[in-house]
Design an enzyme around this catalytic site. Structure first.
Site, short mmCIF file in Angstrom:
data_model
loop_
_atom_site.label_atom_id
_atom_site.label_comp_id
_atom_site.label_asym_id
_atom_site.label_seq_id
_atom_site.Cartn_x
_atom_site.Cartn_y
_atom_site.Cartn_z
N SER A 265 5.11 1.49 2.83
CA SER A 265 6.06 0.98 1.83
C SER A 265 5.36 0.18 0.74
O SER A 265 4.20 -0.21 0.87
CB SER A 265 7.13 0.14 2.51
OG SER A 265 6.73 -1.21 2.55
N LYS A 266 6.10 -0.04 -0.34
CA LYS A 266 5.62 -0.86 -1.44
C LYS A 266 5.18 -2.22 -0.95
O LYS A 266 4.21 -2.79 -1.42
CB LYS A 266 6.76 -1.10 -2.42
CG LYS A 266 6.91 -0.05 -3.49
CD LYS A 266 7.84 -0.56 -4.57
CE LYS A 266 8.10 0.54 -5.58
NZ LYS A 266 8.84 0.09 -6.74
#
Ligand code: GLU
Length: 508
Positions: A265-266
């Site tokens: 994920s970011k």
């Protein structure tokens, strides 16, 4: 689609830097368009103004450009289906929300945030989860539960409302995904999503469907996280009477963390020891910096090649693909369903392959520009190229060349203590001075010539080669490393070679 032309879009929301998963989505869309002679569009989905991050849109455009993903139509380049920024399309969505209300497929909901919070809390207290759906909507503050007069009065009084989709009750939806094939959803498991917000903006769902339709999108290729939205989107096409023109859907598999489970994920940022973003990003609020593949020294070709293999494979042994080759080889049939693990080492491997495939001249130029110039070192281009050519098979990145070749550009001022202990014996100064005399008499300082003469001398002296070559290397390099000694001195030149011998004799 009526005219069957392949038209695909990448539709990011400018809520921050583009994650590499987003770049992969853009890439697969782009390759699909190229393969089929279609159009690749960039649409900016900025309907959620609370999540808008300044700079994000420019970042997206720059990241795509760096990767060599060119946009045929879209926010940055224009086109006949524009505007391509949803905030600039604001006036055109209301009509479709109203159409759905008129057909009885959507309704006004007046529930305030406080009311909904209170209901949620009440549900939680009973260990249940509240969902706005066919089961609950009859008891809530909306046009399905209120009388027509009450609704009219509220609207006239300017009371804030949203428009919600009226999810059909217990309808089995058999849908087709190009990658997952047959997928079944039951509408009872879905909620009455907001389509239109009280600020006059559509939500993602409405805007996305309306725009895909108006922009004549033929295939929606996007990340797996949007699969749960597919039934709502298909229902919207049906209820708006657009089913014949509905695009085909393809949901790309997740990109997983290198170890263990879970989506990359970011928020992983740099925590896992590698960038998750294509370009460096400075958060405009906190000024926090997240690293990027570009700034970390990756070639865009290597980054793109690596991304292509996250979820797709050519079905052959070939691993190195140019963008052109990818465009030829790509197909949705060869995109897998299961998540693919991101492998940072493999990413470095790709970079190395691209580095090795470059000519010495290309590498030398990059090294000159990206490393030497930044250090204020002015070097002859030919020398830089030759030096890089000698050691290129030892590195993954241009920046790593420096530690292998620094002594070509800066004479050693200090000497590696461990090497010195082994290499610089009592007789070293004397041998080095003798060597110096021999070298000063050589006019052809080419590697082959100096090697022949020096070796002849060592052989005649009947001492081991190491006795001379080890202190000699230490004097030239400052350590025990480096390529072939006589190649080194050819590039250093006679004068520099002699002066390094003197410096070593004085300082060791
Ligand atoms: N705006 C959505 C996103 O940020 C687009 C999803 C889609 O492609 O439909 O990913």
């Amino acid at each position: 689609m009526s005219d069957n032309k392949v038209r695909v879009r990448f539709a990011p929301s400018p809520t921050g830097p583009l994650h590499m998963g987003g770049v992969r989505t853009a890439l697969f869309n782009y390759l699909f368009a190229r393969k089929h002679g279609g159009d690749f569009l960039l649409r900016i989905e900025d309907t959620d103004q609370t999540r808008y991050v300044p700079g994000a849109e420019d970042y997206i455009a720059e990241a795509l450009k760096w990767c060599g993903i060119t946009i045929d139509e879209g926010a940055t380049v224009g086109g006949e289906y524009g505007p391509y920024r949803q905030s600039e399309r604001k006036p055109l969505y209301r009509e479709y929300a109203e159409k759905l209300i008129a057909s009885g497929d959507a309704y006004y909901a007046f529930d305030t945030a406080e009311e909904l919070d209170a209901i949620r809390n009440q549900y939680e207290a009973e260990k249940k989860t509240f969902t706005y759906n066919p089961e609950t909507r009859g008891n809530l503050n909306n046009s399905l539960a209120l009388s027509a007069e009450e609704v009219q009065a509220k609207i006239e009084a300017g009371e804030a409302y949203v428009v919600r989709f009226k999810m059909p009750v217990n309808e089995e939806l058999h849908l087709n995904d190009e990658i997952r094939k047959h997928v079944v959803f039951n509408s009872s498991a879905l909620d009455d999503k907001v389509l239109f917000k009280s600020d006059g903006m559509p939500t993602y769902h409405l805007a996305n469907v309306v725009d895909d339709y108006l922009m004549k999108i033929s295939h929606v290729i996007r990340g797996e996280e949007w699969l749960p939205s597919m039934p709502l989107h298909v229902l919207l096409y049906r209820k708006l009477g657009w089913e014949a023109d509905m695009p085909k859907f393809a949901h790309l598999p997740l990109i997983l963390k290198p170890v263990g489970k879970g989506k990359l994920s970011k928020r992983d940022g740099d925590k896992l020891g590698f960038p998750v973003f294509p370009l460096l990003w400075t958060d405009p609020k906190t000024q926090d910096i997240s690293s990027g593949y570009r700034e970390d020294g990756y070639f865009p070709e290597a980054f793109v090649n690596m991304l292509a293999f996250l979820g797709w494979n050519p079905g052959t042994e070939q691993e190195i693909f140019s963008m052109e080759e990818l465009s030829q080889a790509f197909s949705l049939e060869r995109v897998g369903k299961s998540g693919s693990k991101f492998d940072p080492d493999k990413t470095k491997w790709f970079n190395r392959q691209y580095l090795m495939s470059k000519s010495d001249d290309e590498i030398g130029q990059l090294f000159n520009r990206e490393v030497l110039a930044k250090k204020g070192i002015e070097a002859d281009q030919n020398k830089a190229s030759r030096v890089c050519g000698m050691v290129k098979d030892r590195v993954d990145f241009i920046s790593e060349l420096w530690e292998h070749v620094n002594f070509f550009f800066e004479a050693p001022k200090e000497f590696d203590a461990k090497t010195a202990k082994k290499a610089w014996k009592e007789d070293a100064p004397e041998l080095m001075q003798e060597l110096k005399t021999i070298l000063s008499d050589i006019s052809d300082f080419s590697s082959a010539n100096t090697e022949a003469i020096v070796k002849e001398w060592i052989t005649a002296k009947e001492i081991g080669f190491g006795k001379v070559m080890n202190p000699f290397r230490l004097a030239m390099v400052g350590a025990g490393k480096g390529p072939h000694m006589f190649d080194i001195i050819e590039l250093l030149g006679k004068e520099e070679t002699l002066s390094r011998i003197d410096y070593a004799c004085e300082n060791l």
